[in-house]
Design an enzyme around this catalytic site. Structure first.
Site: not given
Lengths: 233, 213
Positions: A103, B47-49, B89
């Site tokens: 990601q 958090s990655e988002n 992020s």
């Protein structure tokens, strides 16, 4: 005069052609540009390359686009979800190509394209199956993998407010991939819930400068009691 | 032989997270760690988002699907928390700005290699998400997992047979049977579940020589 406001999603995507590479923002349902995905389906364009974090949920939106066999290849980090049955079926039957990307590499490859970077060395994925065949290099005693930028013809993103120059703000975690995808596409189309007068967005609070945005489409907000979005239908 | 429950494992991880730490908790078992962080510690959850300063789940009816965590569940924002885009992020991870990340695992090797993204089964749909970035990015990577597979085999192995997520990245294992420090290719047992001896644990772990702390 600059006026990037386009009244409908259909008008904003009228020039999507077969074979186009289309980035779609969103992480889960947050920041997912539902109206633009529906309009992309309506264009009838085929052989698309889609760049998204996921590979569709349920039977609507991206999952529907996949189920209509309009996508040749998907570049994503997390295609496997409880309700990603359309992707699963296509993948298992060999009817779609998957480029699986960690990601952070996905986000950075998109950012690199937008920033005019020809490639970058990242420690992510070194020594794993996802780095197989890629150039590696030791830098200051650590091993890195060479990754390439991902460019797109279109980026479809969801923002919160925008003006006629294309300046955008976002709402909470709906920001996710929006700002980097906006940079990486020849044509970036953003939905907003409010079109405001030029000069009324706080210049300190603009997240995506209008230079990265070509079209702005106003769409209705589906509000919950907390003021946010309901889970995508 | 007794085993620690998942909540006890989570509490044990929480104990090792210092005041002021910036922490990412992976999906699954690690999520429970948030419930055990002492109130007098200021721990910042990432958090990655694209959110840092994440708070607990909202009250029923207060859910806002613009404010979710990496597991796509609604969360809240604490005072001081903020939002940023995906490249920032992951820059926080890759750039070494997170103190600790806690991940689940299929297997961990004594060298600290981690396998947690893909079983490698021919019909499995591969999905990696942020696992590879997190594994190598945080200053410390903790793994939280059951010690044994359902078939009774130790998940601490000499060499991972599952596809790798990252090389030499895991520094500590928190399991239902023991807490084990991994450093310099050695596995040192720091804590054992009540009633369990090092000899018992060693018998369950044929691939790796365990040392006593």
């Amino acid at each position: 005069m600059i006026d990037k406001i386009v009244p409908t999603a259909a008008a904003a995507l009228a020039d999507v052609r077969d074979g186009a590479t289309v980035m779609i923002g969103g992480f889960g349902t947050a920041g997912q540009p539902n109206e633009l995905i529906d309009a992309l389906i309506d264009t009838g364009a085929r052989e698309l390359v889609i760049v998204n974090n996921n590979a569709g949920n349920g039977d609507t939106g991206l999952a529907k686009l996949l189920s209509l066999k309009r996508v040749r290849k998907i570049i994503c980090s997390f295609p496997r979800q409880a309700d990603s049955h359309h992707f699963d079926a296509l993948y298992r039957s060999g009817a779609i190509e998957l480029e699986l990307v960690p990601q952070g590499n996905l986000a950075e490859r998109i950012r690199a394209a937008g920033a005019g970077i020809g490639g970058f060395f990242t420690p992510t994925g070194y020594g794993t199956a996802l780095a197989e065949g890629k150039e590696t290099r030791e830098i200051n005693g650590r091993m890195y993998v060479l990754e390439s930028p991902i460019h797109a013809d279109f980026a479809l993103i969801k923002a919160e407010r925008g003006d006629r120059w294309g300046n955008l703000t976002y709402r909470m975690t709906a920001r996710n991939f929006g700002p980097v995808m906006a940079m990486a596409a020849k044509t970036t189309v953003a939905t907003v819930h409010e079109v405001v007068e030029l000069g009324s967005l706080d210049p300190e609070a603009v997240v995506t400068p209008g230079v990265f945005v070509q079209r702005v489409v106003p769409v209705e907000r589906v509000a919950t009691s907390a003021g946010g979005f309901k889970r995508a239908a | 032989m007794s085993r620690w429950t998942r909540e006890q494992m989570a509490a044990r991880v929480a104990q090792d997270i210092p005041d002021g730490a910036v922490v990412n908790l992976g999906i699954g078992l690690p999520t429970a760690v948030a419930n055990h962080l002492a109130a007098d510690k200021e721990v910042v959850l990432h958090s990655e988002n694209g959110v840092i300063g994440m708070g607990p789940a909202p009250l029923p009816g207060e859910e806002d699907y613009d404010l979710i965590n990496a597991g796509k569940q609604p969360v809240t924002l604490r005072p001081g928390g903020c939002f940023f885009h995906h490249a920032d992020s992951f820059a926080m991870m890759r750039g070494g700005h997170l103190d600790v990340c806690v991940l689940g695992a299929f297997q961990v090797s004594a060298r600290g290699d981690l396998a947690n993204w893909h079983t490698g089964a021919p019909d499995a749909i591969p999905a990696v998400g942020g696992a590879m970035d997190l594994a190598i990015g945080a200053k410390k990577t903790f793994v939280m997992m059951e010690y044994l597979t359902k078939g009774g085999q130790a998940k601490l192995v000499a060499e991972c047979s599952y596809p790798l997520t990252g090389l030499g990245c895991v520094s500590r294992l928190y399991t239902d049977l023991a807490v084990i420090e991994l450093a310099g290719g050695e596995a040192t047992v720091i804590d054992l579940a009540p009633g369990l001896t090092l000899r018992d644990l060693q018998a369950l772990t044929p691939g790796v020589t365990l040392k006593q702390a």
